[in-house]
Scaffold this active site. Structure first.
Site, PDB file in Angstrom:
ATOM      1  N   ASP A 205       0.603  -1.290   0.021  1.00 35.17           N
ATOM      2  CA  ASP A 205       0.121  -0.079  -0.060  1.00 35.17           C
ATOM      3  C   ASP A 205       0.753   1.382   0.161  1.00 35.17           C
ATOM      4  O   ASP A 205       1.984   1.372   0.891  1.00 35.17           O
ATOM      5  CB  ASP A 205      -0.836  -0.152   1.317  1.00 35.17           C
ATOM      6  CG  ASP A 205      -1.829   1.126   1.232  1.00 35.17           C
ATOM      7  OD1 ASP A 205      -2.730   1.112   0.421  1.00 35.17           O
ATOM      8  OD2 ASP A 205      -1.978   1.675   2.385  1.00 35.17           O
ATOM      9  N   GLU A 248       1.652  -0.265  -4.972  1.00 38.37           N
ATOM     10  CA  GLU A 248       0.820   0.898  -5.480  1.00 38.37           C
ATOM     11  C   GLU A 248       1.575   2.192  -5.558  1.00 38.37           C
ATOM     12  O   GLU A 248       1.919   2.708  -4.574  1.00 38.37           O
ATOM     13  CB  GLU A 248      -0.283   1.231  -4.322  1.00 38.37           C
ATOM     14  CG  GLU A 248      -1.120   2.230  -4.826  1.00 38.37           C
ATOM     15  CD  GLU A 248      -2.203   2.723  -3.558  1.00 38.37           C
ATOM     16  OE1 GLU A 248      -3.148   3.421  -3.816  1.00 38.37           O
ATOM     17  OE2 GLU A 248      -1.816   2.749  -2.423  1.00 38.37           O
TER      18      GLU A 248
HETATM   19  C1  GLC Z   1      -4.263   2.979  -0.558  1.00 41.73           C
HETATM   20  C2  GLC Z   1      -5.452   2.175  -0.437  1.00 41.73           C
HETATM   21  C3  GLC Z   1      -6.556   3.197  -0.082  1.00 41.73           C
HETATM   22  C4  GLC Z   1      -6.466   3.464   1.529  1.00 41.73           C
HETATM   23  C5  GLC Z   1      -5.168   4.153   1.440  1.00 41.73           C
HETATM   24  C6  GLC Z   1      -4.580   4.586   2.904  1.00 41.73           C
HETATM   25  O1  GLC Z   1      -4.355   4.411  -1.463  1.00 41.73           O
HETATM   26  O2  GLC Z   1      -5.742   1.918  -2.282  1.00 41.73           O
HETATM   27  O3  GLC Z   1      -7.729   2.416  -0.214  1.00 41.73           O
HETATM   28  O4  GLC Z   1      -7.208   4.467   1.809  1.00 41.73           O
HETATM   29  O5  GLC Z   1      -3.986   3.594   0.861  1.00 41.73           O
HETATM   30  O6  GLC Z   1      -4.248   3.408   3.380  1.00 41.73           O
END
Ligand code: GLC
Length: 547
Positions: A205, A248
């Protein structure tokens, strides 16, 4: 490429399926999805051809950010089951040839995590330095609020200890201090724990966020944050050779490349990065009925290091972010696919799923998934995409696309037998609700979206050159057409897409031979270096090219 390579580097042509245990299948009738229910559905994935499941956070949580706010990294949210049930689930998945990965949240914890409770209780707490504290919000700190509708600052004042703490996301999610070696050790321990229970890696994440140390007084302890990612990957490889890190990283291509690690090497940081840029430009292409924006993105997209791969997707669990388009381009996509304000979010994205955005036009929906499975990269599906679920705009924010999986018609959608009032999110209603869109009705209908996705998965797995081969875009003389070829020394696939509502003929120059249809029966001959491929409005054709 040898076929054994596709087994070793399994992620390069995997089919990844993302789901939230909470909204997938209730196994005990209490209204909340759980591991028992999910385990009952494993054969569904196996039949679909999915090879890897990505579980969104399933750890104990106050659930103020759909589980991304964690209070214990070493157990299962009691609403979803027990560690024992988790282990049984992983074991059953393995038996059907499915690997399992899960979200790894390194950037922050919940403010209710015992570490943070201790940290904020006193400046002397042993956990104080696990978070990022300053007397005043520093000028050189990180910039940019992620959720502008809820937060207006990245620093929250804590009265008890008279300092500010950093939170890149919500103020109830304090950032962990990765410059502190104790935090890094703990995160390795967390990874090791879940690997030991059978996971094959993690969806990491918010990667650029946790690696940024600007404004952190301990930053000198982590001179090059990428070293940390190299360490994490090396640790992963030591513990579990086949495990992956799917990151991500929503940045322009050239900045994303840094997260794959050494460009000359095999890839020693993230194994896969989501292609956020290509995804956004695909929507622009759809809005314009011209393949040009997508072609541009793919021409610009660098090759990842040898063992790494792009992860491609149409929708994920968050807003459909359009932050990498220009303001005018974003307005074009908004006008086409989400004109009203309640469809938009944070000024940068859409809180919708694909079929409603395309007005329910199944020709276009099927074409988009054909792109997903034929363009180079590892396709990642978000649950419900395979049956064409819609969003529920009555639900707040990003949760609009996180409604229960639709297995059957009826108010509980086959998700649960409990009173829907007890569900973690309301079922979608209307045209895309469970009475119209569900697994049961689509399973035996050869023309359904579910059957189509299954066929695409089969074609994609039969043609490993799509994921492994050299990719080239072939000029077809019309912007509405998108033609690409993927070739390894002994195989080649040629794929044609039509972005327009007109029937077209693609005039292609190719070496003589035959083009065998992969998705339907049919053959075309290439003679004198030319072939004409007829293609329906919003059609797609996949060919194996043999000489
Ligand atoms: C990432 C996730 C999202 C979440 C954020 C904070 O962007 O995809 O859903 O709110 O992290 O953890």
């Amino acid at each position: 490429m040898r076929l054994t390579d596709t087994a070793d580097l399994w992620w390069k042509n995997a089919v990844i399926y993302c789901l939230d245990v909470e909204t997938f299948q209730d196994g005990n009738g209490d209204g909340c999805g759980d591991f028992v229910g999910l385990t009952q559905r494993i054969d569904y994935f196996a039949r679909l051809g999915v090879t890897c499941l990505w579980l969104m956070p399933f750890l104990p949580t106050p659930d103020r950010d759909d589980g991304y706010d964690i209070t214990d990294f070493y157990s299962v949210d009691p609403r979803l089951g027990t560690l024992g049930e988790f282990a049984e689930f992983v074991r059953t998945a393995r038996d059907r040839g499915l690997r399992v990965i899960a979200d790894l949240v390194v950037n922050h914890t919940s403010a209710e995590h015992p570490w943070f409770r201790s940290a904020r209780s006193s400046r002397e707490s042993p956990y104080r330095d696990w978070y990022v504290w300053r007397d005043e919000p520093p000028r050189d700190g990180p910039k940019g609020v992620v959720f502008p509708d809820k937060e207006d600052s990245l620093w929250e004042y804590d009265e008890n200890t008279d300092q500010y703490y950093l939170h890149r996301f919500y103020k109830h999610q304090p950032d962990l201090n990765v410059a502190n070696p104790a935090v890094r050790d703990e995160m390795a321990r967390v990874m090791g724990f879940w690997l030991q229970l059978g996971l094959s890696g993690f969806r990491v994440d918010a990667v650029p966020f946790f690696l940024e140390t600007a404004g952190n007084a301990d930053a000198h302890q982590l001179p090059d944050p990428h070293d940390y990612l190299v360490d994490l990957r090396a640790f992963l490889a030591r513990r579990q050779g086949e495990a992956v890190l799917l990151g991500e990283v929503n940045l322009p291509y050239k900045d994303t490349m840094a997260f794959y690690g050494d460009p000359e090497g095999v890839g020693d940081e993230l194994t896969m990065c989501f292609d956020f840029v290509g995804m956004q430009r695909m929507y622009l292409a759809l809005a314009r009925g011209s393949s040009a924006p997508l072609a541009e993105a793919l021409r610009e997209r660098p090759e990842p290091p040898r063992d790494a791969q792009w992860a491609t997707f149409v929708r994920n669990h968050d807003e459909l972010t359009l932050d990498k388009l220009t303001d005018d381009e974003r307005e074009e996509v908004f006008a086409a696919f989400g004109p009203s304000e309640d469809m938009q979010l944070y000024g940068r994205g859409l809180r919708r799923r694909l079929p409603p955005m395309l007005g329910g036009d199944m020709r276009r929906v099927k074409m988009v998934y054909s792109l997903l499975f034929s363009l180079p990269g590892t396709p990642v599906l978000f649950y419900g995409e395979e049956i064409g679920m819609g969003e529920n705009l009555a639900v707040e924010g990003r949760a609009a696309v996180r409604t229960p999986m639709q297995w059957e018609p009826g108010p509980g959608a086959g998700f649960s037998t409990a009173d829907p009032e007890r569900f973690p999110a309301p079922v979608t209603t209307g045209e895309f609700g469970p009475d119209e869109v569900n697994v049961r009705a689509q399973r035996r209908d050869p023309d359904s979206l579910l059957s189509w996705i299954k066929r695409l998965v089969e074609g994609y797995r039969e043609c490993p050159e799509l994921a492994w081969g050299e990719f080239e875009i072939i000029d077809a003389g019309d912007d509405a057409l998108f033609v690409h070829r993927c070739a390894t020394p002994d195989r080649a696939a040629v794929i044609v897409h039509n972005f327009s509502d007109r029937p077209l003929e693609a005039e292609l120059e190719l070496p003589d031979g035959t083009l065998d249809d992969v998705l339907v029966d049919g053959t075309l001959s290439v003679r004198g270096g030319r072939v004409t491929v007829p293609i329906e409005p919003f059609g797609c054709r996949w060919f194996r090219h043999s000489r």
